[in-house]
Design a protein around this motif. Structure first.
Motif, PDB file in Angstrom:
ATOM      1  N   ARG A  66       0.987  -1.293   0.089  1.00 20.10           N
ATOM      2  CA  ARG A  66      -0.057   0.098   0.047  1.00 20.10           C
ATOM      3  C   ARG A  66       0.875   1.397   0.000  1.00 20.10           C
ATOM      4  O   ARG A  66       0.604   2.286   0.604  1.00 20.10           O
ATOM      5  CB  ARG A  66      -0.933  -0.283   1.319  1.00 20.10           C
ATOM      6  N   ASP A  69       1.675   3.463   2.968  1.00 21.40           N
ATOM      7  CA  ASP A  69       0.464   4.203   3.656  1.00 21.40           C
ATOM      8  C   ASP A  69      -0.218   3.746   4.904  1.00 21.40           C
ATOM      9  O   ASP A  69      -1.101   4.126   5.292  1.00 21.40           O
ATOM     10  CB  ASP A  69      -0.463   4.820   2.572  1.00 21.40           C
ATOM     11  N   ALA A  70      -0.156   2.440   4.747  1.00 17.88           N
ATOM     12  CA  ALA A  70      -0.670   1.470   5.676  1.00 17.88           C
ATOM     13  C   ALA A  70       0.059   0.249   6.200  1.00 17.88           C
ATOM     14  O   ALA A  70       0.812  -0.135   5.758  1.00 17.88           O
ATOM     15  CB  ALA A  70      -2.086   0.708   5.217  1.00 17.88           C
ATOM     16  N   GLU A  71      -0.275   0.080   7.369  1.00 17.43           N
ATOM     17  CA  GLU A  71       0.548  -1.298   7.984  1.00 17.43           C
ATOM     18  C   GLU A  71       0.090  -2.517   7.300  1.00 17.43           C
ATOM     19  O   GLU A  71      -0.979  -2.734   7.236  1.00 17.43           O
ATOM     20  CB  GLU A  71       0.258  -1.039   9.510  1.00 17.43           C
ATOM     21  N   PRO A  73      -1.888  -5.944   7.594  1.00 18.00           N
ATOM     22  CA  PRO A  73      -2.706  -5.973   8.611  1.00 18.00           C
ATOM     23  C   PRO A  73      -2.498  -7.433   9.213  1.00 18.00           C
ATOM     24  O   PRO A  73      -1.706  -8.381   8.652  1.00 18.00           O
ATOM     25  CB  PRO A  73      -3.973  -6.109   7.529  1.00 18.00           C
ATOM     26  N   GLU A 279      -3.216  -8.770  -1.659  1.00 20.62           N
ATOM     27  CA  GLU A 279      -3.482  -8.920   0.008  1.00 20.62           C
ATOM     28  C   GLU A 279      -3.351 -10.258   0.368  1.00 20.62           C
ATOM     29  O   GLU A 279      -3.976 -11.108   1.294  1.00 20.62           O
ATOM     30  CB  GLU A 279      -5.081  -8.742   0.543  1.00 20.62           C
ATOM     31  N   HIS A 311       0.466  -5.832  -3.437  1.00 21.25           N
ATOM     32  CA  HIS A 311       0.228  -5.425  -2.085  1.00 21.25           C
ATOM     33  C   HIS A 311       0.055  -6.994  -1.360  1.00 21.25           C
ATOM     34  O   HIS A 311      -0.898  -6.859  -0.415  1.00 21.25           O
ATOM     35  CB  HIS A 311      -1.019  -4.657  -1.991  1.00 21.25           C
ATOM     36  N   LYS A 510       4.617  11.462   4.363  1.00 22.32           N
ATOM     37  CA  LYS A 510       3.599  11.371   5.302  1.00 22.32           C
ATOM     38  C   LYS A 510       3.161  12.850   5.964  1.00 22.32           C
ATOM     39  O   LYS A 510       1.790  12.936   6.169  1.00 22.32           O
ATOM     40  CB  LYS A 510       3.759  10.458   6.442  1.00 22.32           C
ATOM     41  N   GLY A 516      -2.124  10.030   2.105  1.00 23.99           N
ATOM     42  CA  GLY A 516      -1.368   8.740   1.379  1.00 23.99           C
ATOM     43  C   GLY A 516      -0.855   9.652  -0.056  1.00 23.99           C
ATOM     44  O   GLY A 516      -1.242  10.681  -0.343  1.00 23.99           O
TER      45      GLY A 516
END
Length: 521
Positions: A66, A69-71, A73, A279, A311, A510, A516
């Motif tokens: 991502r 922009d995102a950890e 999951p 994912e 991703h 950031k 993002g």
């Protein structure tokens, strides 16, 4: 645009450090576009290192899962497996669980799982999660039997579909420098925010001749050499449109290689990858391969192979005894994160096409962070024609048998950030190595790296390579007749600030765009 004293000094310093003039007639830089201020540069005496052509060290912050922009999951568990009794083969057990599961994590409880085949993840949302990456108290998957194959494969199916290379989508400007986030197009109105596009760059005969890649010398041993050919080195850098303003199209990632009308210019083309999966992850496991002798090659080859997938991630995984390496990011792999992994004791001949511990073969926008390799050849390497940005950061190699750096033919925009090796780190013209590799890459950057010997050369035209804060014995290269242009050397033998370029660029981005990579205003 206001030109700061730091930029002026850096430009002058960069020119002084480039000891051999490049041939060809790349044009002088065009005046900066009025949108230049949207993309701030990390504060450093060594940045932006802008060259006379306008090319500069790119922003590498938008890579990995991502785009950073995102950890990653921790997805919900959908199935739990335990090792078969008596060491029975577990291939069908695990594959059946994957095939039946919806999106979520399949937990493999600690213990030993013997795998005689290949575990295939071919749909989005599947995570294989173990309970530890140690052999004595973790989840251990063993590639059994005398068959060379990958142990785990994450892959969708089918090719990427790209619009026809119609001249209607030509880029307006005569020269687009590496590091720029936008281009101007007469057909900008045909694009919108969120479009998946490629920045297409043709490989013309004039470019190949100016690169001297149709003049690769024959090998002394008489083995065949393949000269570069027009049309065989076209590149397709995948991007997302973040803003369309008038005739200007902005992207989430910068141009990885200059686009010069003299060499065919470039085009922006929409693409689709309908069967690329997303994912998926491999985490918290110990992967090993059986083998019969120190040069055995009929056994597990890559512990994990990722292709036609975006991703996705591999984290907290240790591998041992595979012939190639822990993970390869191959054709169709994009935005892959490999975090805190260790590749140990590969088993194979010590020869070409073996022992690439962490290999961004043809992946784009990939991140390898906090990883360790031991007893390999090309521990942290890229393959032919893959387009950056890509990043190796905070990585260590020991007992190396070959060099770290771009490998094969023409990789663009890879950052080696605090990569430490007891062997060589090289960005160079590989000339007649292999079947005639030639230039391994352009716009590659060493930042605060350490190696026993360091080679950084810049190609004759079209790109630069950079050594910033590198510790190690500087070498002119393996091939010096003719002598290749020196790279851009800044802060040689002395660590540069910031300590980690990737982390500094990520933090600045950031702060600038908290929403993002798509948050361009």
């Amino acid at each position: 645009m206001k030109i700061t004293r730091s930029i002026l000094l850096t430009t002058v310093f960069g020119l002084l450090c480039c000891s051999v003039d490049k041939t060809g007639d790349d044009p002088a830089p065009a005046p900066p576009a009025p949108t230049d201020g949207r993309y701030p540069v990390v504060k450093s005496d060594c940045l932006p290192a802008r060259q006379p052509t306008g090319d500069m060290i790119p922003d590498f912050s938008r890579v990995g899962y991502r785009w950073g922009d995102a950890e990653i999951p921790t997805v919900a568990v959908v199935a739990t497996l335990t090792p078969p009794a008596g060491g029975a083969d577990a291939t069908t057990l695990i594959q059946s669980a994957i095939d039946k599961a919806g999106a979520g994590a399949i937990v493999l409880k600690k213990g030993v799982y013997n795998i005689s085949g290949t575990i295939r993840i071919g749909k989005s949302g599947i995570v294989l999660r173990g309970e530890g990456d140690t052999e004595t108290d973790g989840t251990v998957l063993v590639a059994t039997g005398a068959v060379q194959r990958d142990l785990i494969v994450i892959s969708g199916t089918g090719p990427r579909s790209v619009e026809d290379n119609t001249a209607a989508y030509d880029i307006k400007d005569d020269y687009i420098p590496a590091g720029q986030f936008w281009v101007r197009s007469p057909q900008a109105a045909a694009f919108k925010k969120g479009d998946n596009v490629v920045i297409y760059r043709p490989s013309t005969q004039e470019w190949i001749t100016d690169m001297k890649m149709d003049q690769i010398p024959q090998r002394a041993d008489g083995l065949p050499i393949t000269q570069w050919q027009a049309g065989k080195f076209d590149t397709y850098a995948e991007r997302v449109v973040t803003l369309v303003s008038g005739d200007t199209i902005h992207f989430e990632n910068p141009v990885a290689m200059s686009l010069n009308r003299k060499y065919g210019g470039g085009r922006i083309l929409k693409y689709s990858y309908p069967n690329r999966i997303e994912e998926c992850g491999i985490e918290h496991m110990y992967l090993k391969s059986e083998y019969t002798g120190p040069e055995d090659e009929n056994h597990g080859w890559n512990a994990v192979a990722v292709k036609v997938a975006a991703h996705c991630w591999v984290r907290n995984v240790t591998s041992r005894h595979f012939g190639m390496g822990l993970v390869t990011m191959d054709n169709g792999a994009k935005n892959i994160s490999v975090l805190n992994c260790t590749c140990l004791d590969p088993v194979s001949k010590i020869a070409g096409s073996r022992r690439y511990s962490f290999h961004i073969s043809q992946g784009q926008l990939c991140l390898v962070k906090g990883c360790r390799s031991d007893n390999a050849r090309h521990d942290f390497a890229t393959g032919a024609l893959n387009c950056g940005p890509n990043v190796f950061t905070n990585c260590t190699a020991s007992r190396t048998h070959a060099d770290i750096g771009p490998h094969q033919r023409w990789n663009t925009a890879t950052l080696y950030d605090n990569v430490t090796s007891d062997g060589e780190i090289c960005i160079q013209d590989r000339s007649n190595y292999g079947s005639g590799h030639g230039w391994a890459g352009g716009n590659n950057v060493l930042w605060n790296c350490t190696g026993s010997t360091v080679i950084v050369q810049s190609p004759w035209v079209s790109a630069y390579n950079y050594s910033v804060g590198t510790i190690g014995n500087k070498s002119p290269g393996k091939f010096t007749n003719p002598r290749r242009p020196d790279g851009i050397w800044l802060s040689q033998g002395r660590k540069a600030s910031p300590s980690y370029l990737y982390e500094a660029q990520l933090a600045l981005r950031k702060k600038t765009w908290p929403g993002g990579v798509m948050d361009i205003r």
